[in-house]
Design a protein around this motif. Structure first.
Motif, PDB file in Angstrom:
ATOM      1  N   ASP A 113     -20.148  29.183 -34.542  1.00 39.88           N
ATOM      2  CA  ASP A 113     -19.062  30.205 -34.792  1.00 39.88           C
ATOM      3  C   ASP A 113     -19.318  30.829 -36.482  1.00 39.88           C
ATOM      4  OD1 ASP A 113     -17.487  30.074 -32.426  1.00 39.88           O
ATOM      5  OD2 ASP A 113     -17.444  28.180 -32.926  1.00 39.88           O
ATOM      6  N   LEU A 114     -19.525  29.832 -37.197  1.00 40.88           N
ATOM      7  CA  LEU A 114     -19.620  30.019 -38.695  1.00 40.88           C
ATOM      8  C   LEU A 114     -20.518  29.451 -39.454  1.00 40.88           C
ATOM      9  CD1 LEU A 114     -17.720  31.087 -40.910  1.00 40.88           C
ATOM     10  CD2 LEU A 114     -16.922  28.913 -41.233  1.00 40.88           C
ATOM     11  N   ALA A 153     -11.357  30.588 -33.871  1.00 39.76           N
ATOM     12  CA  ALA A 153     -12.706  30.718 -33.090  1.00 39.76           C
ATOM     13  C   ALA A 153     -12.067  31.396 -31.831  1.00 39.76           C
ATOM     14  CB  ALA A 153     -13.153  29.376 -32.853  1.00 39.76           C
ATOM     15  N   ASP A 154     -11.070  31.238 -31.312  1.00 39.22           N
ATOM     16  CA  ASP A 154     -10.837  31.970 -29.873  1.00 39.22           C
ATOM     17  C   ASP A 154     -10.765  33.258 -30.089  1.00 39.22           C
ATOM     18  OD1 ASP A 154     -10.830  29.467 -28.553  1.00 39.22           O
ATOM     19  OD2 ASP A 154      -8.680  28.974 -28.902  1.00 39.22           O
ATOM     20  N   ALA A 155      -9.908  33.680 -31.086  1.00 40.11           N
ATOM     21  CA  ALA A 155      -9.986  35.122 -31.112  1.00 40.11           C
ATOM     22  C   ALA A 155     -11.127  35.785 -32.044  1.00 40.11           C
ATOM     23  CB  ALA A 155      -8.531  35.454 -32.125  1.00 40.11           C
ATOM     24  N   LYS A 156     -11.930  34.758 -32.369  1.00 44.96           N
ATOM     25  CA  LYS A 156     -13.179  35.342 -33.127  1.00 44.96           C
ATOM     26  C   LYS A 156     -12.904  35.895 -34.398  1.00 44.96           C
ATOM     27  CE  LYS A 156     -16.381  34.982 -29.172  1.00 44.96           C
ATOM     28  NZ  LYS A 156     -16.679  33.497 -29.620  1.00 44.96           N
ATOM     29  N   LYS A 157     -12.118  35.433 -35.248  1.00 45.30           N
ATOM     30  CA  LYS A 157     -11.720  36.179 -36.395  1.00 45.30           C
ATOM     31  C   LYS A 157     -11.820  35.179 -37.628  1.00 45.30           C
ATOM     32  CE  LYS A 157     -10.400  40.503 -35.841  1.00 45.30           C
ATOM     33  NZ  LYS A 157      -9.889  40.846 -34.749  1.00 45.30           N
ATOM     34  N   ILE A 158     -12.147  35.649 -38.822  1.00 41.23           N
ATOM     35  CA  ILE A 158     -12.052  34.899 -39.881  1.00 41.23           C
ATOM     36  C   ILE A 158     -11.371  35.508 -41.102  1.00 41.23           C
ATOM     37  CG2 ILE A 158     -14.289  35.043 -40.583  1.00 41.23           C
ATOM     38  CD1 ILE A 158     -14.509  32.358 -41.959  1.00 41.23           C
ATOM     39  N   ARG A 159     -10.466  35.250 -41.916  1.00 45.35           N
ATOM     40  CA  ARG A 159      -9.897  35.938 -42.998  1.00 45.35           C
ATOM     41  C   ARG A 159     -10.120  35.078 -44.362  1.00 45.35           C
ATOM     42  NH1 ARG A 159      -4.144  37.712 -42.284  1.00 45.35           N
ATOM     43  NH2 ARG A 159      -4.913  38.994 -40.670  1.00 45.35           N
ATOM     44  N   VAL A 160     -10.577  35.768 -45.272  1.00 45.95           N
ATOM     45  CA  VAL A 160     -10.969  35.108 -46.409  1.00 45.95           C
ATOM     46  C   VAL A 160     -10.480  35.885 -47.582  1.00 45.95           C
ATOM     47  CG1 VAL A 160     -12.880  34.081 -45.396  1.00 45.95           C
ATOM     48  CG2 VAL A 160     -13.123  35.864 -46.728  1.00 45.95           C
ATOM     49  N   LEU A 175     -16.158  36.701 -35.828  1.00 46.61           N
ATOM     50  CA  LEU A 175     -17.119  35.679 -35.283  1.00 46.61           C
ATOM     51  C   LEU A 175     -18.178  35.984 -34.518  1.00 46.61           C
ATOM     52  CD1 LEU A 175     -14.411  32.717 -35.840  1.00 46.61           C
ATOM     53  CD2 LEU A 175     -16.123  33.430 -37.691  1.00 46.61           C
ATOM     54  N   PRO A 176     -19.351  35.078 -34.678  1.00 44.72           N
ATOM     55  CA  PRO A 176     -19.655  34.379 -35.684  1.00 44.72           C
ATOM     56  C   PRO A 176     -20.021  35.197 -36.831  1.00 44.72           C
ATOM     57  CG  PRO A 176     -21.543  34.814 -34.169  1.00 44.72           C
ATOM     58  CD  PRO A 176     -20.312  35.409 -33.716  1.00 44.72           C
ATOM     59  N   ALA A 177     -19.923  34.524 -38.067  1.00 44.45           N
ATOM     60  CA  ALA A 177     -20.168  35.234 -39.375  1.00 44.45           C
ATOM     61  C   ALA A 177     -20.792  34.228 -40.393  1.00 44.45           C
ATOM     62  CB  ALA A 177     -18.829  35.723 -39.699  1.00 44.45           C
ATOM     63  N   VAL A 178     -21.234  34.669 -41.515  1.00 45.86           N
ATOM     64  CA  VAL A 178     -21.659  33.898 -42.357  1.00 45.86           C
ATOM     65  C   VAL A 178     -20.840  33.973 -43.629  1.00 45.86           C
ATOM     66  CG1 VAL A 178     -23.667  33.272 -43.916  1.00 45.86           C
ATOM     67  CG2 VAL A 178     -24.230  34.638 -41.943  1.00 45.86           C
ATOM     68  N   ILE A 179     -20.536  32.892 -44.229  1.00 48.99           N
ATOM     69  CA  ILE A 179     -19.594  33.056 -45.604  1.00 48.99           C
ATOM     70  C   ILE A 179     -20.527  32.146 -46.882  1.00 48.99           C
ATOM     71  CG2 ILE A 179     -17.585  33.324 -44.254  1.00 48.99           C
ATOM     72  CD1 ILE A 179     -16.858  30.457 -45.084  1.00 48.99           C
ATOM     73  N   SER A 180     -20.406  32.928 -47.939  1.00 46.29           N
ATOM     74  CA  SER A 180     -20.737  32.029 -49.041  1.00 46.29           C
ATOM     75  C   SER A 180     -19.572  31.462 -49.839  1.00 46.29           C
ATOM     76  CB  SER A 180     -21.971  32.540 -49.881  1.00 46.29           C
ATOM     77  OG  SER A 180     -21.394  33.629 -50.675  1.00 46.29           O
ATOM     78  N   VAL A 181     -19.548  30.240 -50.350  1.00 41.79           N
ATOM     79  CA  VAL A 181     -18.148  29.912 -50.867  1.00 41.79           C
ATOM     80  C   VAL A 181     -18.546  29.588 -52.448  1.00 41.79           C
ATOM     81  CG1 VAL A 181     -17.320  28.870 -48.930  1.00 41.79           C
ATOM     82  CG2 VAL A 181     -18.654  27.041 -50.644  1.00 41.79           C
ATOM     83  N   MET A 182     -17.206  29.683 -53.336  1.00 40.53           N
ATOM     84  CA  MET A 182     -17.409  29.430 -54.556  1.00 40.53           C
ATOM     85  C   MET A 182     -17.032  28.033 -55.087  1.00 40.53           C
ATOM     86  SD  MET A 182     -15.702  33.118 -55.632  1.00 40.53           S
ATOM     87  CE  MET A 182     -16.250  33.099 -57.577  1.00 40.53           C
TER      88      MET A 182
END
Ligand SMILES: Cc1cc2nc3c(=O)[nH]c(=O)nc-3n(C[C@H](O)[C@H](O)[C@H](O)COP(=O)(O)OP(=O)(O)OC[C@H]3O[C@@H](n4cnc5c(N)ncnc54)[C@H](O)[C@@H]3O)c2cc1C
Length: 264
Positions: A113-114, A153-160, A175-182
């Motif tokens: 998913d991520l 994951a069910d709704a296939k959404k990420i908010r950042v 989702l699926p998505a790639v994130i880079s974190v600080m």
């Protein structure tokens, strides 16, 4: 929820970084290597999502057998599985080639998913891998994430929240998505003694390029279109004295300098 975190092994000091004959940054020399300081933040981000939503977290490194150490550290922090991709054909790889390898590993793990990375690695500092990974897998990318506001994951959404030079940006992706974190997104947890003991007994599977379905001609020097021409360490700050010697000698010199300056 299934997350994959990518962790990179880097030299402990800038002196451990040099440019190879084929024009690539290499982490050569006998110095120490450790987990890139940004990557525990990526691991913590995935673990916090798992703690809240359930699921599993996997860690992957493209490196050599020495990098098994940082994968065991990821296991000690709490990831469920760690995988090493090691292959002689990787020598001379640029960030694009490494992204191809990481994409191959993600496909082998499957059903993710991520995907989580650091925003930039401490040695090469290219910030290329995250975006290249997303392009190769044809999924959305959210870079420089300072907060995960919502993950479903069910709704296939990420908010950042992305932290920019001139403010904050709230973004949503499917989702699926790639994130880079600080750095600072979360305080990375310390591995427990039990976690360290359990991790020391775990096998870390090692995959070759054939195992992950990556053609060797698309990585390594042949598959790396970018070349670094030169690499210079930042100029040493003036007025700074580097104290060398054994710990006892350094402590004695430091005390002497403090007394000389009449600080105490
Ligand atoms: C076996 C091997 C040989 C190599 N040989 C060379 C060489 O000869 N010359 C050269 O210049 N470079 C070489 N590299 C280094 C490789 O090119 C770098 O990993 C790549 O350049 C990543 O660039 P970056 O550090 O700027 O990544 P960035 O894009 O700044 O990194 C962002 C994030 O991507 C992830 N990431 C990056 N690299 C890796 C990785 N290897 N494994 C897992 N996650 C990762 C991490 O989460 C990191 O925080 C080699 C790497 C390997 C594994």
């Amino acid at each position: 929820m299934k997350a994959i975190v990518f962790v990179k092994e880097v030299p402990e000091t800038p002196e451990g970084v040099s440019v190879s004959e084929n024009g690539q940054v290499q982490a050569a020399g006998g110095g120490n290597f450790l987990t890139d300081p940004i990557d525990p933040f990526a691991i913590e981000t995935a673990l916090q999502i798992k703690d809240a939503k359930g699921g599993e977290v996997h860690a992957v490194t493209a490196g050599n057998s020495r990098a098994e150490k940082i994968l065991k550290e990821a296991l000690a922090m709490g990831v469920d599985n760690s995988y090493l991709v090691a292959d002689d054909a990787l020598e001379g790889s640029d960030p694009n080639a490494i992204a191809r390898v990481l994409a191959g590993a993600a496909k082998k793990i499957g059903d993710y998913d991520l995907l989580v990375t650091g925003d930039r690695a401490a040695d090469d500092n290219s910030s290329i891998v995250t975006a290249a990974l997303a392009q190769l897998l044809d999924i959305p990318v959210l870079t420089f994430v300072s907060e995960v506001v919502d993950f479903d994951a069910d709704a296939k959404k990420i908010r950042v929240v992305r932290t920019l030079e001139n403010g904050r940006q709230v973004m949503e992706a499917t989702l699926p998505a790639v994130i880079s974190v600080m750095k600072g997104i979360h305080e990375p947890r310390y591995p427990s003694l039990l976690g360290i003991r359990k991790a020391s007994k775990r096998e870390v599977p090692s995959w070759s390029l054939a195992d992950i379905g990556v053609d060797p001609s698309t990585v390594g020097a042949a598959g790396s279109p970018t070349k670094i021409r030169s690499l210079d360490p930042p100029p040493a700050p003036s007025g700074v004295e580097m104290i060398t010697g054994s710990p006892e000698e350094m402590a004695a010199t430091l005390v002497q300098r403090i007394m000389d300056k009449k600080v105490l």
